[in-house]
Design a protein around this motif. Structure first.
Motif, mmCIF file in Angstrom:
data_model
loop_
_atom_site.group_PDB
_atom_site.id
_atom_site.type_symbol
_atom_site.label_atom_id
_atom_site.label_comp_id
_atom_site.label_asym_id
_atom_site.label_seq_id
_atom_site.Cartn_x
_atom_site.Cartn_y
_atom_site.Cartn_z
ATOM 1 N N GLY A 241 35.964 40.162 59.523
ATOM 2 C CA GLY A 241 36.778 40.175 58.303
ATOM 3 C C GLY A 241 36.556 41.441 57.506
ATOM 4 N N GLY A 242 36.630 41.315 56.178
ATOM 5 C CA GLY A 242 36.451 42.477 55.317
ATOM 6 C C GLY A 242 37.629 43.426 55.334
ATOM 7 N N ILE A 243 38.810 42.920 55.699
ATOM 8 C CA ILE A 243 40.007 43.771 55.712
ATOM 9 C C ILE A 243 40.500 43.944 54.273
ATOM 10 C CG2 ILE A 243 42.315 44.081 56.644
ATOM 11 C CD1 ILE A 243 40.115 44.029 58.771
ATOM 12 N N LEU A 244 40.758 45.172 53.907
ATOM 13 C CA LEU A 244 41.130 45.482 52.534
ATOM 14 C C LEU A 244 42.400 44.764 52.073
ATOM 15 C CD1 LEU A 244 40.432 49.306 52.414
ATOM 16 C CD2 LEU A 244 39.459 47.620 50.853
ATOM 17 N N MET A 245 42.386 44.376 50.801
ATOM 18 C CA MET A 245 43.606 43.893 50.144
ATOM 19 C C MET A 245 43.629 44.497 48.739
ATOM 20 S SD MET A 245 42.736 40.030 48.871
ATOM 21 C CE MET A 245 43.632 40.220 47.312
ATOM 22 N N ASN A 246 44.790 44.454 48.118
ATOM 23 C CA ASN A 246 44.962 45.047 46.797
ATOM 24 C C ASN A 246 45.196 43.963 45.754
ATOM 25 O OD1 ASN A 246 45.403 46.957 44.751
ATOM 26 N ND2 ASN A 246 47.609 46.926 45.098
ATOM 27 N N TYR A 247 44.420 44.004 44.677
ATOM 28 C CA TYR A 247 44.543 43.030 43.590
ATOM 29 C C TYR A 247 45.407 43.519 42.426
ATOM 30 C CZ TYR A 247 40.625 39.930 45.075
ATOM 31 O OH TYR A 247 39.811 39.032 45.724
ATOM 32 N N LEU A 248 45.545 44.846 42.280
ATOM 33 C CA LEU A 248 46.058 45.407 41.028
ATOM 34 C C LEU A 248 47.442 46.020 41.165
ATOM 35 C CD1 LEU A 248 42.773 47.120 39.781
ATOM 36 C CD2 LEU A 248 43.804 45.015 38.895
ATOM 37 N N ASN A 249 48.168 45.977 40.054
ATOM 38 C CA ASN A 249 49.521 46.512 40.008
ATOM 39 C C ASN A 249 49.574 48.020 39.937
ATOM 40 O OD1 ASN A 249 51.877 44.901 40.149
ATOM 41 N ND2 ASN A 249 51.285 43.835 38.271
ATOM 42 N N ASN A 250 48.540 48.629 39.383
ATOM 43 C CA ASN A 250 48.692 50.014 38.946
ATOM 44 C C ASN A 250 47.451 50.838 39.270
ATOM 45 O OD1 ASN A 250 48.968 52.375 37.264
ATOM 46 N ND2 ASN A 250 50.561 51.259 36.139
ATOM 47 N N GLU A 251 47.595 51.850 40.095
ATOM 48 C CA GLU A 251 46.482 52.720 40.444
ATOM 49 C C GLU A 251 45.990 53.497 39.229
ATOM 50 O OE1 GLU A 251 45.306 56.247 43.668
ATOM 51 O OE2 GLU A 251 47.415 55.689 43.335
ATOM 52 N N SER A 252 46.893 53.885 38.351
ATOM 53 C CA SER A 252 46.480 54.681 37.187
ATOM 54 C C SER A 252 45.575 53.865 36.262
ATOM 55 C CB SER A 252 47.706 55.187 36.421
ATOM 56 O OG SER A 252 48.479 54.113 35.917
ATOM 57 N N GLU A 253 45.817 52.556 36.153
ATOM 58 C CA GLU A 253 44.932 51.710 35.349
ATOM 59 C C GLU A 253 43.530 51.665 35.959
ATOM 60 O OE1 GLU A 253 48.025 48.492 33.283
ATOM 61 O OE2 GLU A 253 46.641 47.823 34.869
ATOM 62 N N TRP A 254 43.465 51.573 37.278
ATOM 63 C CA TRP A 254 42.177 51.546 37.970
ATOM 64 C C TRP A 254 41.422 52.858 37.742
ATOM 65 C CZ3 TRP A 254 38.705 48.464 39.878
ATOM 66 C CH2 TRP A 254 37.820 48.872 40.880
ATOM 67 N N ASP A 255 42.121 53.975 37.871
ATOM 68 C CA ASP A 255 41.495 55.275 37.662
ATOM 69 C C ASP A 255 41.019 55.426 36.223
ATOM 70 O OD1 ASP A 255 41.987 55.945 40.286
ATOM 71 O OD2 ASP A 255 43.802 57.087 39.858
ATOM 72 N N TYR A 256 41.848 54.993 35.279
ATOM 73 C CA TYR A 256 41.494 55.116 33.861
ATOM 74 C C TYR A 256 40.276 54.248 33.542
ATOM 75 C CZ TYR A 256 41.898 55.049 28.776
ATOM 76 O OH TYR A 256 41.641 55.168 27.424
ATOM 77 N N PHE A 257 40.221 53.040 34.071
ATOM 78 C CA PHE A 257 39.059 52.180 33.852
ATOM 79 C C PHE A 257 37.793 52.857 34.362
ATOM 80 C CE2 PHE A 257 36.085 49.344 36.066
ATOM 81 C CZ PHE A 257 35.509 48.735 34.963
ATOM 82 N N ASN A 258 37.849 53.420 35.571
ATOM 83 C CA ASN A 258 36.674 54.092 36.129
ATOM 84 C C ASN A 258 36.236 55.267 35.267
ATOM 85 O OD1 ASN A 258 35.690 53.220 39.095
ATOM 86 N ND2 ASN A 258 37.860 52.717 38.871
ATOM 87 N N GLN A 259 37.201 56.015 34.746
ATOM 88 C CA GLN A 259 36.879 57.140 33.871
ATOM 89 C C GLN A 259 36.217 56.662 32.576
ATOM 90 O OE1 GLN A 259 40.628 59.081 33.232
ATOM 91 N NE2 GLN A 259 40.906 59.602 35.400
ATOM 92 N N GLN A 260 36.804 55.626 31.957
ATOM 93 C CA GLN A 260 36.284 55.127 30.689
ATOM 94 C C GLN A 260 34.924 54.461 30.861
ATOM 95 O OE1 GLN A 260 38.457 57.076 28.883
ATOM 96 N NE2 GLN A 260 37.922 55.515 27.377
ATOM 97 N N LEU A 261 34.707 53.807 32.006
ATOM 98 C CA LEU A 261 33.403 53.199 32.262
ATOM 99 C C LEU A 261 32.324 54.272 32.300
ATOM 100 C CD1 LEU A 261 31.697 50.699 32.969
ATOM 101 C CD2 LEU A 261 32.227 51.146 35.384
ATOM 102 N N ARG A 262 32.601 55.360 32.976
ATOM 103 C CA ARG A 262 31.632 56.456 33.058
ATOM 104 C C ARG A 262 31.384 57.082 31.686
ATOM 105 N NH1 ARG A 262 33.561 55.674 37.960
ATOM 106 N NH2 ARG A 262 32.358 56.336 39.790
ATOM 107 N N LYS A 263 32.434 57.232 30.898
ATOM 108 C CA LYS A 263 32.264 57.772 29.544
ATOM 109 C C LYS A 263 31.417 56.841 28.680
ATOM 110 C CE LYS A 263 36.522 60.523 29.211
ATOM 111 N NZ LYS A 263 37.817 60.656 28.490
ATOM 112 N N ALA A 264 31.669 55.533 28.811
ATOM 113 C CA ALA A 264 30.933 54.555 28.006
ATOM 114 C C ALA A 264 29.456 54.544 28.390
ATOM 115 C CB ALA A 264 31.542 53.161 28.188
ATOM 116 N N ILE A 265 29.165 54.563 29.699
ATOM 117 C CA ILE A 265 27.775 54.558 30.151
ATOM 118 C C ILE A 265 27.059 55.830 29.688
ATOM 119 C CG2 ILE A 265 26.270 54.515 32.185
ATOM 120 C CD1 ILE A 265 28.649 53.095 33.615
ATOM 121 N N GLY A 266 27.800 56.934 29.683
ATOM 122 C CA GLY A 266 27.242 58.200 29.216
ATOM 123 C C GLY A 266 27.250 58.347 27.710
#
Length: 477
Positions: A241-266
């Motif tokens: 198993g472990g075959i990829l699937m997609n949960y989210l509507n929007n790649e830009s939201e995913w990218d923005y979350f990752n950016q903001q998470l790094r900013k918050a941790i820093g």
């Protein structure tokens, strides 16, 4: 609204249809308690067809098995079997229950990490395939087969594959560098395991890498050819198993979350997770370390497209892995769990209280606990839905959803969630797409809390109306 990063989930029409039925949902929670898990199993057909069409595209003999461990309900097993799938079982109870449901033993495989004697005895008696992980399991199955005076169908789980000269680690399976000698000594040059009927190879790859699965399949194909030269026929290779699937509507939201998470941790912006947790990331001396330890909730390839990328890979020649398998007359098997249950379920809980903690965070306590929506992922990165009981207009808020266990860490979503208004006691919170590995995998009944009731919705309507009578308790199937 708030400025928190949004992570908008992909949803199905049935989910929104159901969320419009406030009265019905209140009736279900009144009857079964909070939380409840609701399943719409017809959605599995689309997921099944996503894989089936790719196998047909390659002209491959194939078999798809539902990874039962991903979800406890009988309903998903019944639907999988009706679609023509087999069932991958990981425990004695899973295996026994499938037999009791009338599923043919030939349609069941056993991949359990620990196979006790009772499980092996039942599997050998019924003739189901056992995927063996080590020499001790071989000894046990041989002994049981001798006691029953019959042969046992077995496959070998293989690990230790090489990717770019680096060996992939797994605690599961025979090491690729050792298994040739083991099989040669015990299955070809001696009759030590003469009651073990070899059928094929299986592998379990941790994580979700398409590239790792390509290389693992290529090495299993090569190994099957080596065994063939020694007179041992391989009928199938199971890519797990472990075959990829997609949960989210929007790649830009995913990218923005990752950016903001790094900013918050820093500490370059305000926290967006409970106690500024990095979910696997950590800032040390201004330098970011680690990696996000969550499922890749956004994926550019999903389900059948992921399988196609594996089978299309050309390792050494003009032949793809799919073409090599076809020419060798091998059956390719797989065991999807999460991806086969995409869009199949949701979890609904009732708001118990609201408060402001000593740090000024708004906490919304729900009548559920963290184990009722928990997997190996550091957080479940999908925005929930709130079903408000009143239409009063209020100010937007930012909240954390917390659970009922007496633990500081019982925070249902580590991520701070922006809402149009503060939920009231009795409002409902809906977490979507939880059927695969979320609602059941780590579920526990600590504090003597009952486990959540699992309901199967058949979507029949009377005069176009949905009734609470259309939902069946899975225990009664």
């Amino acid at each position: 609204m708030t400025n928190l990063p949004k992570l908008t989930p992909i949803t199905s029409p049935w989910m929104h249809e159901l969320m419009e039925e406030k009265t019905v949902l209140n009736e279900l929670l009144e009857k079964y308690g909070s939380p409840i898990n609701i399943h719409q199993v017809d959605t599995m057909e689309k997921n099944f067809n996503s894989y089936q069409s790719v196998f047909e595209e390659f002209g491959l003999k194939h078999k798809i098995f539902l990874a039962r461990k991903a979800n406890k309900t009988k309903g998903v097993v019944q639907k999988a079997y009706a679609l023509g799938m087999g069932i991958d079982t990981a425990s004695l109870r899973e295996y026994t229950q499938c037999l009791e449901m009338g599923i043919e033993a030939s349609e069941l495989i056993i991949t359990a990490a620990v196979k006790n004697r009772q499980l092996v005895e039942k599997a050998v008696h019924h003739g189901s395939l056992l995927i063996l992980d080590n020499e001790d399991e071989c000894d046990l199955v041989q002994t049981v087969a001798k006691d029953q005076n019959k042969k046992a169908n077995i496959g070998f789980r293989v690990s230790g594959f090489f990717l770019n000269e680096k060996k992939l680690y797994s605690r599961f399976g025979f090491d690729l560098l050792d298994i040739d000698n083991f099989i040669t000594a015990n299955f070809i040059e001696s009759d030590k395991y003469h009651l073990l009927e070899y059928k094929g190879l299986h592998f379990h790859i941790n994580g979700y890498s398409i590239e790792e699965r390509r290389f693992s399949l290529a090495q299993c194909l090569a190994f099957s050819q080596l065994l063939s030269k020694k007179g041992l026929k391989t009928e199938f290779i199971d890519i797990g198993g472990g075959i990829l699937m997609n949960y989210l509507n929007n790649e830009s939201e995913w990218d923005y979350f990752n950016q903001q998470l790094r900013k918050a941790i820093g500490e370059k912006t305000s926290e967006i997770t409970y106690e500024n947790q990095g979910l696997g990331l950590e800032a040390v001396g201004g330098v970011m370390h680690g990696e996000l330890k969550t499922y890749p909730f956004w994926s550019p390839v999903s389900k059948g497209d992921s399988l196609r990328e594996i089978l299309s890979h050309k390792p050494h020649s003009n032949e793809s892995l799919g073409e090599i398998a076809k020419n060798l007359q091998l059956e390719i098997r797989m065991e999807p769990g999460r991806s086969m249950l995409d869009q199949v379920g949701l979890t609904i809980a009732k708001v118990a209280y609201r408060k402001v903690d000593s740090k000024g965070n708004r906490l919304v306590g729900l009548e559920m606990n963290m184990t009722q929506m928990l997997s190996g992922s550091a957080d479940f990165l999908l925005d929930p839905f709130v079903i408000y009981q009143t239409d009063e207009v209020e100010e937007p808020v930012e909240v954390y959803f917390t659970g009922a266990y007496c633990l500081e860490r019982d925070v249902l979503l580590k991520r701070k969630i922006g809402l149009p208004k503060l939920p009231m006691v009795g409002d409902l919170v809906v977490f979507v797409n939880t059927a695969g590995y979320m609602m059941h995998f780590f579920e526990s009944s600590a504090h003597l809390f009952p486990l959540a009731t699992n309901l199967i919705w058949n979507r029949t309507t009377e005069n176009g109306k949905i009734s609470s009578t259309h939902f069946q308790n899975d225990e009664n199937l």
